[in-house]
Design a protein around this motif. Structure first.
Motif, short mmCIF file in Angstrom:
data_model
loop_
_atom_site.label_atom_id
_atom_site.label_comp_id
_atom_site.label_asym_id
_atom_site.label_seq_id
_atom_site.Cartn_x
_atom_site.Cartn_y
_atom_site.Cartn_z
N ARG A 141 32.60 44.70 32.04
CA ARG A 141 31.64 43.63 31.72
C ARG A 141 30.56 43.52 32.80
NH1 ARG A 141 36.26 40.79 29.99
NH2 ARG A 141 36.34 39.69 31.98
N ASP B 34 25.88 35.47 19.48
CA ASP B 34 27.02 34.94 18.75
C ASP B 34 26.63 33.79 17.83
OD1 ASP B 34 28.77 36.75 19.81
OD2 ASP B 34 29.45 35.44 21.43
N ARG C 33 35.79 48.82 12.50
CA ARG C 33 35.37 47.67 11.69
C ARG C 33 34.68 48.14 10.41
NH1 ARG C 33 34.77 42.40 12.95
NH2 ARG C 33 36.62 42.95 14.17
N GLY D 109 28.50 41.87 19.86
CA GLY D 109 28.78 40.65 20.60
C GLY D 109 30.06 40.74 21.41
N ALA D 110 31.02 41.49 20.90
CA ALA D 110 32.30 41.64 21.59
C ALA D 110 32.22 42.68 22.72
CB ALA D 110 33.40 42.05 20.61
N HIS D 111 31.17 43.50 22.69
CA HIS D 111 30.97 44.53 23.73
C HIS D 111 29.56 44.38 24.30
CE1 HIS D 111 34.63 46.94 22.78
NE2 HIS D 111 34.44 46.42 21.58
N GLU E 206 28.59 41.67 15.07
CA GLU E 206 29.85 41.10 15.56
C GLU E 206 30.45 41.96 16.67
OE1 GLU E 206 34.10 39.47 13.73
OE2 GLU E 206 32.74 40.65 12.48
N ILE E 207 30.52 43.27 16.44
CA ILE E 207 31.12 44.16 17.44
C ILE E 207 30.23 44.25 18.68
CG2 ILE E 207 31.91 46.50 17.91
CD1 ILE E 207 33.72 44.88 16.06
N ASP F 222 35.67 50.57 18.29
CA ASP F 222 35.80 49.30 17.56
C ASP F 222 34.80 49.21 16.41
OD1 ASP F 222 37.82 48.61 19.24
OD2 ASP F 222 36.73 47.02 20.30
N ARG G 263 24.28 35.01 14.81
CA ARG G 263 24.72 36.21 14.09
C ARG G 263 24.33 36.17 12.62
NH1 ARG G 263 30.87 36.59 14.36
NH2 ARG G 263 30.34 36.68 16.58
N ASP H 141 38.66 45.49 32.14
CA ASP H 141 37.70 44.82 31.26
C ASP H 141 36.65 44.07 32.08
OD1 ASP H 141 39.03 45.77 29.06
OD2 ASP H 141 40.14 43.92 28.69
#
Length: 227
Positions: free
Chosen positions: A10, A169, A65, A92-94, A89-90, A61, A172, A6
């Protein structure tokens, strides 16, 4: 090993957006993670494999979702809001997955890996289905092609994510509301309020749209004048 993978993804994602996949070396990624280049190969066979993993994880993901939220909402506005909010949202997570896809023709062109192309087509079907259903039941303004409407809305979301990346984030909900005001409310069938003066909430949305338009103009100018 999972946490290390991970971390590599990133770091690589940021480098890929800044320099492109072709312009980023395995050594660059390894140095960003704080490891030797040889050690990175224990986790990924190549930098292209890292880029593939970044996009594959994001799309997996994202589609999961979409599938999880859509059964719990009804009507054009709620369905499209769920798609917009879930996308932000997704994303932001990736971090930077959407930008890598937009920048790299190897992943969105005719020679894109089959797994990526299939996942992208699946994601598109959620948007198209929502717009097509809205058109069939009269919620979408007559004369709008639902497939084209879905495409423009979807691409507007991804470019908004790119523009607001550094503060995604915390912004959003604001980005979601602005995208809905620009595309969904503008595409809704005329109702009882047609011709009425905008309410205070509507004026605040218009003000936000004006600010965003000015920012986009400045961004466009700066890109045009880059050396």
């Amino acid at each position: 090993m999972g946490n290390r993978r991970d971390q590599i993804k990133r770091v690589a994602a940021g480098l890929f957006v800044e320099h492109g996949v072709a312009g980023t070396s395995v050594r660059d990624i390894a140095e960003g993670v704080g490891m030797l280049s040889g050690s990175l190969y224990h986790h990924f066979p190549s930098k292209d494999a890292i880029a593939f993993a970044i996009l594959s994880d994001f799309l997996t993901d994202l589609n999961a979702r979409y599938r999880s939220v859509l059964p719990h909402v009804n009507g054009m506005r709620e369905e499209l809001r769920a798609l917009v909010h879930s996308s932000i949202e997704i994303a932001g997570a990736h971090p930077y997955a959407t930008e890598i896809y937009q920048n790299e023709r190897a992943y969105h062109g005719p020679d894109a890996p089959a797994a990526i192309a299939t996942a992208v087509r699946e994601a598109h079907t959620f948007w198209i289905a929502a717009a097509t259903k809205a058109s069939a039941c009269g919620e979408l303004r007559a004369g709008l092609d639902p497939v084209e409407f879905a495409r423009m809305l979807r691409e507007g979301v991804w470019w908004s994510i790119r523009y607001h990346r550094e503060h995604l984030d915390e912004r959003r909900d604001e980005v979601t509301d602005t995208v809905l005001a620009a595309f969904v409310d503008g595409g809704a069938a005329p109702g009882a309020r047609t011709g009425a003066r905008p309410a205070a909430d509507d004026r605040s949305i218009v003000d936000r749209l004006d600010r965003i338009e000015r920012r986009l103009e400045k961004l466009s100018d700066s890109l045009l004048h880059e050396p």
